[in-house]
Design an enzyme around this catalytic site. Structure first.
Site, PDB file in Angstrom:
ATOM      1  N   ARG A   1      -6.624  14.006  14.036  1.00 48.91           N
ATOM      2  CA  ARG A   1      -6.841  15.125  12.418  1.00 48.91           C
ATOM      3  C   ARG A   1      -8.098  15.840  12.712  1.00 48.91           C
ATOM      4  O   ARG A   1      -8.890  15.689  12.508  1.00 48.91           O
ATOM      5  CB  ARG A   1      -6.427  14.353  11.227  1.00 48.91           C
ATOM      6  CG  ARG A   1      -5.492  13.047  11.120  1.00 48.91           C
ATOM      7  CD  ARG A   1      -5.043  12.666   9.771  1.00 48.91           C
ATOM      8  NE  ARG A   1      -4.630  12.115  10.080  1.00 48.91           N
ATOM      9  CZ  ARG A   1      -5.706  10.596   8.997  1.00 48.91           C
ATOM     10  NH1 ARG A   1      -5.767  11.071   8.454  1.00 48.91           N
ATOM     11  NH2 ARG A   1      -4.412   9.903   9.512  1.00 48.91           N
TER      12      ARG A   1
ATOM     13  N   HIS B   1      -7.385   7.432   0.005  1.00 50.96           N
ATOM     14  CA  HIS B   1      -8.333   5.865   1.273  1.00 50.96           C
ATOM     15  C   HIS B   1      -9.102   5.501  -0.334  1.00 50.96           C
ATOM     16  O   HIS B   1      -9.945   4.348  -0.818  1.00 50.96           O
ATOM     17  CB  HIS B   1      -9.533   6.308   1.711  1.00 50.96           C
ATOM     18  CG  HIS B   1      -9.572   7.030   3.373  1.00 50.96           C
ATOM     19  ND1 HIS B   1      -9.401   7.490   3.934  1.00 50.96           N
ATOM     20  CD2 HIS B   1      -8.851   5.829   4.389  1.00 50.96           C
ATOM     21  CE1 HIS B   1      -9.804   7.667   5.135  1.00 50.96           C
ATOM     22  NE2 HIS B   1      -8.865   6.841   5.645  1.00 50.96           N
TER      23      HIS B   1
ATOM     24  N   ARG C   1       0.884  -1.128   0.167  1.00 49.20           N
ATOM     25  CA  ARG C   1       0.200   0.323   0.496  1.00 49.20           C
ATOM     26  C   ARG C   1       1.083   0.607   0.023  1.00 49.20           C
ATOM     27  O   ARG C   1       1.610   1.642   1.226  1.00 49.20           O
ATOM     28  CB  ARG C   1      -0.769  -0.164   0.957  1.00 49.20           C
ATOM     29  CG  ARG C   1      -1.783   0.930   0.833  1.00 49.20           C
ATOM     30  CD  ARG C   1      -2.928   1.173   2.691  1.00 49.20           C
ATOM     31  NE  ARG C   1      -3.691   2.731   2.804  1.00 49.20           N
ATOM     32  CZ  ARG C   1      -4.364   2.473   3.479  1.00 49.20           C
ATOM     33  NH1 ARG C   1      -4.525   1.633   4.815  1.00 49.20           N
ATOM     34  NH2 ARG C   1      -5.385   3.115   3.093  1.00 49.20           N
TER      35      ARG C   1
ATOM     36  N   GLU D   1      -9.488  -3.274   2.265  1.00 48.71           N
ATOM     37  CA  GLU D   1      -7.981  -2.708   1.237  1.00 48.71           C
ATOM     38  C   GLU D   1      -7.313  -4.027   0.711  1.00 48.71           C
ATOM     39  O   GLU D   1      -6.297  -4.565  -0.138  1.00 48.71           O
ATOM     40  CB  GLU D   1      -7.443  -1.701   2.071  1.00 48.71           C
ATOM     41  CG  GLU D   1      -7.970  -0.297   2.396  1.00 48.71           C
ATOM     42  CD  GLU D   1      -8.292   0.226   3.615  1.00 48.71           C
ATOM     43  OE1 GLU D   1      -8.611   0.030   4.544  1.00 48.71           O
ATOM     44  OE2 GLU D   1      -8.173   1.391   3.416  1.00 48.71           O
TER      45      GLU D   1
END
Ligand code: ADP
Length: 400
Positions: free
Chosen positions: A247, A187, A99, A385
């Site tokens: 965040r 994402h 990734r 994912e």
């Protein structure tokens, strides 16, 4: 590598290297179930490793793991490899999938990492300084461990590369766009998985206007039309858009000028505030974890939840406007898949968008949680994912 195209005794690794973590999954040449999966956390500190088999049973790590072996990504990967060799002695590792958070403007599909590609990915590090160097540390560790084995990069930005210019740019002088200061979106691996699932679950809806809400510790929303990305709440960095665990989400750039000029914070100090001290944690002064906030019941925790919900509703409205309407909303990520409360709160007062939940289905975490009569479908889809990376690795190296 396969002998005469026979991949039957081959497997491959999927790696997701973060700043202090390494998530791993081992796949066979065919099949959607990982043979082994797990993570090493707190790399660089005391290092915690958890691996499980396809049935979810904990797998003991290889003997002889010394204190300090989990001190670096390379060390952590070596422990994983020794554990794989112990439990799957006949398996030959034919590829490693990674990734990679940033593919820049160049890369819109998975590819084998050549020295030239590696150089380009390194040059993109200033675009994602908190993520890219760790991703590439994982690539280097895997290259050292498996010389000659193809390393495949799968990008979190790739899914968004088709979005129209107006959703790809900022209102800055045009030279910034040329320099690569764009709304990349992130994402993407999750969005790719979910749009694929939507095509199977509801092909008609998948061909229409969909907003996917990936609500995890990092959180974003993506507007998708007929499977193609139109706009994303995250932009140049994974900071923009929704409020997240730590965040800030959307922020007036004037606040950054205030921090610089009035508070005299350095860029590193500002980065710490924006990435690590804001969002749910910053607002609640308690936790970045939605479960903790839901259970706390304090006014501060409530304010953090209220802000998270408000941001999600605003982004949803903005993205639906970009799509010219909404046929389906899909919740995913740790919060989206598990929080009955947050799904209900985000959907409340959205009847004007055709959104109405069935409270019982929402409480059961059903796939379809919209009310029977609702004009807009609302679904919950568990993201995966690693599987997207696994499928890409098979396609890129020709494994079947
Ligand atoms: P990451 O972005 O790190 O992959 P996840 O997708 O695992 O994160 O999501 C983590 C978030 O999901 C945390 O805020 C956690 O509290 C939240 N979460 C997980 N389970 C629940 C639950 N049952 N109810 C509310 N929030 C949950």
């Amino acid at each position: 590598m396969a002998v005469n195209g026979d991949w039957s005794d081959c497997g491959f690794l999927v790696l997701n290297a973060g700043s202090s973590s390494l998530k791993v999954a081992l796949f066979a040449a065919t099949g959607d179930e990982a043979l082994l999966s797990g993570k090493v956390e707190k790399i660089g500190q005391d290092g915690v490793i958890q691996l499980k088999d396809a049935q979810g049973q904990a797998l003991p790590v290889a003997e002889g793991v010394a204190e300090g072996d989990l001190g670096t990504h390379t060390g952590a990967l070596m422990v994983v490899i020794r554990t794989i060799q112990r439990h799957f002695p006949a398996l030959r590792l034919a590829a490693v999938g990674h990734r990679i958070v940033h593919g820049g403007p160049q890369f819109n599909a998975p590819l084998v990492i050549t020295p030239d590609v590696m150089q380009t990915l390194e040059a993109l590090a200033p675009f994602a300084p908190l993520h890219q160097p760790h991703n590439l540390a994982g690539v280097r560790a895997a290259m050292a461990a498996f010389p000659g084995v193809p390393q495949v990069a799968c990008f979190d930005t790739a899914f968004h590369r088709d979005q129209p210019f107006v959703n790809d740019t900022f209102g800055l002088p045009s030279r910034y766009y040329e320099q690569g200061v764009r709304r990349y979106g992130f994402h993407g691996l999750s969005y790719e998985y979910i749009t694929g699932q939507m095509r199977q679950l509801a092909p008609q809806l998948a061909a229409g206007r969909v907003v996917v809400a990936h609500l995890g510790n990092g959180a974003s929303m993506c507007a998708v039309h007929d499977g193609r990305a139109v706009a994303c709440s995250m932009g140049f960095s994974p900071l923009d858009g929704l409020a997240m665990g730590t965040r800030c989400g959307q922020i007036d750039p004037g606040v950054l000028l205030y921090m610089l000029d009035q508070e005299k914070l350095s860029s590193a100090e500002i980065a710490r505030v924006l990435y690590h001290e804001s969002g749910l944690l910053g607002l609640s002064d308690l936790s970045n974890d939605m479960r903790t906030l839901e259970a706390a019941g304090t006014p501060q925790a409530q304010r953090a939840i209220d802000y998270f919900v408000m941001r999600a509703q605003r982004e949803l409205g903005a993205l639906a406007a970009q799509l010219g309407g909404l046929d389906a909303l899909v919740f995913s990520g740790g919060i989206g898949e598990n929080s009955v409360l947050i799904r209900a709160r985000i959907c409340e007062r959205l009847g004007w968008m055709g959104i109405e939940l069935d409270p019982a289905r929402n409480a059961e975490h059903a796939t379809w949680i919209s009310a029977e009569q609702a004009r807009t479908a609302v679904l919950v889809v568990r993201t995966h994912e690693e599987l997207v990376i696994a499928r890409s690795v098979r396609a890129v190296v020709g494994m079947a």
